[in-house]
Motif scaffolding. Sequence first.
Motif, PDB file in Angstrom:
ATOM      1  N   PHE A 104       0.828  -1.203   0.000  1.00  0.00           N
ATOM      2  CA  PHE A 104       0.000   0.000   0.000  1.00  0.00           C
ATOM      3  C   PHE A 104       0.867   1.260   0.000  1.00  0.00           C
ATOM      4  CE2 PHE A 104      -2.240   3.323   2.444  1.00  0.00           C
ATOM      5  CZ  PHE A 104      -3.319   3.528   1.601  1.00  0.00           C
ATOM      6  N   LYS A 105       1.956   1.257   0.761  1.00  0.00           N
ATOM      7  CA  LYS A 105       2.819   2.445   0.821  1.00  0.00           C
ATOM      8  C   LYS A 105       3.490   2.735  -0.505  1.00  0.00           C
ATOM      9  CE  LYS A 105       5.524   1.692   4.339  1.00  0.00           C
ATOM     10  NZ  LYS A 105       6.542   1.995   5.379  1.00  0.00           N
ATOM     11  N   GLU A 106       3.655   1.711  -1.334  1.00  0.00           N
ATOM     12  CA  GLU A 106       4.249   1.939  -2.653  1.00  0.00           C
ATOM     13  C   GLU A 106       3.296   2.699  -3.573  1.00  0.00           C
ATOM     14  OE1 GLU A 106       5.308  -1.838  -4.157  1.00  0.00           O
ATOM     15  OE2 GLU A 106       6.936  -2.185  -2.720  1.00  0.00           O
ATOM     16  N   LEU A 164      -7.856   5.919  -2.657  1.00  0.00           N
ATOM     17  CA  LEU A 164      -7.572   5.059  -1.509  1.00  0.00           C
ATOM     18  C   LEU A 164      -8.100   3.651  -1.759  1.00  0.00           C
ATOM     19  CD1 LEU A 164      -6.616   4.648   1.413  1.00  0.00           C
ATOM     20  CD2 LEU A 164      -8.844   5.504   2.176  1.00  0.00           C
ATOM     21  N   GLY A 165      -9.311   3.547  -2.317  1.00  0.00           N
ATOM     22  CA  GLY A 165      -9.874   2.241  -2.619  1.00  0.00           C
ATOM     23  C   GLY A 165      -9.058   1.481  -3.641  1.00  0.00           C
ATOM     24  N   ASP A 166      -8.568   2.187  -4.668  1.00  0.00           N
ATOM     25  CA  ASP A 166      -7.714   1.532  -5.673  1.00  0.00           C
ATOM     26  C   ASP A 166      -6.436   0.997  -5.037  1.00  0.00           C
ATOM     27  OD1 ASP A 166      -9.490   1.993  -7.711  1.00  0.00           O
ATOM     28  OD2 ASP A 166      -8.554   3.879  -8.341  1.00  0.00           O
ATOM     29  N   GLY A 167      -5.831   1.803  -4.144  1.00  0.00           N
ATOM     30  CA  GLY A 167      -4.607   1.350  -3.479  1.00  0.00           C
ATOM     31  C   GLY A 167      -4.850   0.150  -2.576  1.00  0.00           C
ATOM     32  N   LEU A 168      -5.966   0.167  -1.846  1.00  0.00           N
ATOM     33  CA  LEU A 168      -6.280  -0.968  -0.977  1.00  0.00           C
ATOM     34  C   LEU A 168      -6.583  -2.220  -1.786  1.00  0.00           C
ATOM     35  CD1 LEU A 168      -8.544   0.748   1.716  1.00  0.00           C
ATOM     36  CD2 LEU A 168      -6.224  -0.137   2.032  1.00  0.00           C
ATOM     37  N   ARG A 169      -7.242  -2.046  -2.923  1.00  0.00           N
ATOM     38  CA  ARG A 169      -7.544  -3.194  -3.771  1.00  0.00           C
ATOM     39  C   ARG A 169      -6.267  -3.827  -4.329  1.00  0.00           C
ATOM     40  NH1 ARG A 169     -11.538  -1.672  -8.348  1.00  0.00           N
ATOM     41  NH2 ARG A 169      -9.713  -0.406  -8.921  1.00  0.00           N
ATOM     42  N   ASP A 170      -5.310  -2.998  -4.733  1.00  0.00           N
ATOM     43  CA  ASP A 170      -4.036  -3.536  -5.212  1.00  0.00           C
ATOM     44  C   ASP A 170      -3.235  -4.169  -4.083  1.00  0.00           C
ATOM     45  OD1 ASP A 170      -4.723  -2.590  -7.700  1.00  0.00           O
ATOM     46  OD2 ASP A 170      -3.553  -0.738  -7.530  1.00  0.00           O
ATOM     47  N   ALA A 171      -3.251  -3.529  -2.905  1.00  0.00           N
ATOM     48  CA  ALA A 171      -2.489  -4.037  -1.779  1.00  0.00           C
ATOM     49  C   ALA A 171      -3.092  -5.310  -1.201  1.00  0.00           C
ATOM     50  CB  ALA A 171      -2.390  -2.964  -0.678  1.00  0.00           C
ATOM     51  N   ARG A 228       1.744   5.674  -3.953  1.00  0.00           N
ATOM     52  CA  ARG A 228       1.880   6.987  -3.313  1.00  0.00           C
ATOM     53  C   ARG A 228       0.581   7.784  -3.355  1.00  0.00           C
ATOM     54  NH1 ARG A 228       5.420   6.502   0.057  1.00  0.00           N
ATOM     55  NH2 ARG A 228       5.501   8.772   0.257  1.00  0.00           N
ATOM     56  N   LEU A 229      -0.133   7.705  -4.475  1.00  0.00           N
ATOM     57  CA  LEU A 229      -1.378   8.454  -4.587  1.00  0.00           C
ATOM     58  C   LEU A 229      -2.395   7.968  -3.565  1.00  0.00           C
ATOM     59  CD1 LEU A 229      -2.803  10.683  -6.149  1.00  0.00           C
ATOM     60  CD2 LEU A 229      -3.571   8.966  -7.797  1.00  0.00           C
ATOM     61  N   ALA A 230      -2.485   6.647  -3.396  1.00  0.00           N
ATOM     62  CA  ALA A 230      -3.410   6.101  -2.398  1.00  0.00           C
ATOM     63  C   ALA A 230      -2.958   6.449  -0.982  1.00  0.00           C
ATOM     64  CB  ALA A 230      -3.513   4.584  -2.558  1.00  0.00           C
ATOM     65  N   TYR A 231      -1.650   6.455  -0.767  1.00  0.00           N
ATOM     66  CA  TYR A 231      -1.113   6.768   0.564  1.00  0.00           C
ATOM     67  C   TYR A 231      -1.475   8.194   0.979  1.00  0.00           C
ATOM     68  CZ  TYR A 231       2.346   7.387   4.294  1.00  0.00           C
ATOM     69  OH  TYR A 231       2.964   7.646   5.487  1.00  0.00           O
ATOM     70  N   TRP A 232      -1.248   9.142   0.092  1.00  0.00           N
ATOM     71  CA  TRP A 232      -1.554  10.530   0.430  1.00  0.00           C
ATOM     72  C   TRP A 232      -3.060  10.769   0.435  1.00  0.00           C
ATOM     73  CZ3 TRP A 232       1.723  13.414   2.802  1.00  0.00           C
ATOM     74  CH2 TRP A 232       3.099  13.203   2.613  1.00  0.00           C
ATOM     75  N   SER A 233      -3.800  10.040  -0.372  1.00  0.00           N
ATOM     76  CA  SER A 233      -5.264  10.140  -0.318  1.00  0.00           C
ATOM     77  C   SER A 233      -5.775   9.664   1.030  1.00  0.00           C
ATOM     78  CB  SER A 233      -5.892   9.309  -1.440  1.00  0.00           C
ATOM     79  OG  SER A 233      -5.545   9.816  -2.712  1.00  0.00           O
ATOM     80  N   GLY A 234      -5.143   8.630   1.570  1.00  0.00           N
ATOM     81  CA  GLY A 234      -5.524   8.165   2.905  1.00  0.00           C
ATOM     82  C   GLY A 234      -5.302   9.236   3.956  1.00  0.00           C
ATOM     83  N   ILE A 235      -4.210   9.986   3.820  1.00  0.00           N
ATOM     84  CA  ILE A 235      -3.949  11.077   4.769  1.00  0.00           C
ATOM     85  C   ILE A 235      -5.016  12.166   4.632  1.00  0.00           C
ATOM     86  CG2 ILE A 235      -2.333  12.926   5.356  1.00  0.00           C
ATOM     87  CD1 ILE A 235      -0.055  11.033   4.614  1.00  0.00           C
ATOM     88  N   VAL A 236      -5.387  12.485   3.385  1.00  0.00           N
ATOM     89  CA  VAL A 236      -6.443  13.484   3.162  1.00  0.00           C
ATOM     90  C   VAL A 236      -7.754  13.034   3.795  1.00  0.00           C
ATOM     91  CG1 VAL A 236      -7.851  14.606   1.393  1.00  0.00           C
ATOM     92  CG2 VAL A 236      -5.381  14.416   1.079  1.00  0.00           C
TER      93      VAL A 236
END
Length: 361
Positions: A14-16, A349-356, A18-26
């Motif tokens: 998930f940390k890789e 964020l959902g896209d990043g979680l789905r990939d992770a 980056r867009l999902a990571y910063w979206s999670g912070i937002v």
Amino acid sequence: MGLASQRQLIWLKFKEHRLAYWSGIVILLIYMVAVFAEFIAPRTPDHYDSAYAMLSPQAINLFYVDEAGSYRFEPHVTGFSSKRDPKTLRRIFAPDPAIRIPVGFFVRGETYNFWGLFPSNIHLIGPKDPSQPFYLLGSDRLGRDVLSRLVYGTRVSTSVGLIGVAISLVLGVFLGGISGYVGGVVDNAIQRVIEFIMSVPTIPLWMGLAAAIPVTWSPILVYFIITMIISLIGWTSLAREVRGRFMSWRNEVFVVAARLDGTSEMRIITRHLVPGFVSHIIASTTLAIPAMIIAETSLSFLGIGLRPPVVSWGVLLQEAQNIRSLAEAPWLLAPGFLVIITVLALNFLGDGLRDAADPYS
């Protein structure tokens, strides 16, 4: 060096992204605003001052020039002078640099009940003199602070998404799981219900259900009913996905072994099948929240969802329904921009979680 656990692999993957990571912070910041809305908002949402109706946004300045021509550090906003238009009789505001309104952090202002339980008058930011105008995002036609109402609206709109998704999650996993695991007549019955719900046009269905809500009901009850309406429509896609997973796994070796070992059917579902795709459920849930938020915003904007005195993003956008508002007060569209930011961040964020969720891919 030990092997990484499944959870650690998911986090590293998930940390890789980056867009999902910063979206999670937002998203985290947005929900922090929702939780601490009373403290963050400079004023209460119902506070109004007709003398400052349709006031343009004020910018915070850090320095000012004193009489000697030296720069002085003092966070402040510029005051306004007003006059009447001789033709339209409309009040016209003009910034007056001679009027400085000092601002600060953790200032005392209007009294509020934090979470409805703890009385306080401490605000994160505001004018040091509460009687002075302070409108960082301008005011509406009644002289209410748009920023404060936007902060309070964040709590309502984002909580509708969370509660709605929670209800849809329970319905989708339960009914989808029963449909895929049991099969037969039960599967056919549940699938026909899903197909019927999915075939009904969404907007007319929302309008019909929302129009049936009596206007005499309390805002809290209306909030609950609108959440239920959105939830009862949004569970079908997740149920289809869960059904497919259960149908493909119900005859797997580990399920047959558990059944031969005397494990109950409910325990097989809850302890052996559902945990197998919990990461996928989390990703699907994250992607479903934006749809819930847009549904509430759309209903409230059309006047068939939440209504004043409830403050939500959709209710606030009702102020920008006509050309005059857009021409004279474009800052009233601020809730719309916040909806766009929230929906985009949740989707990323959902896209990043789905990939992770599949760290080996």
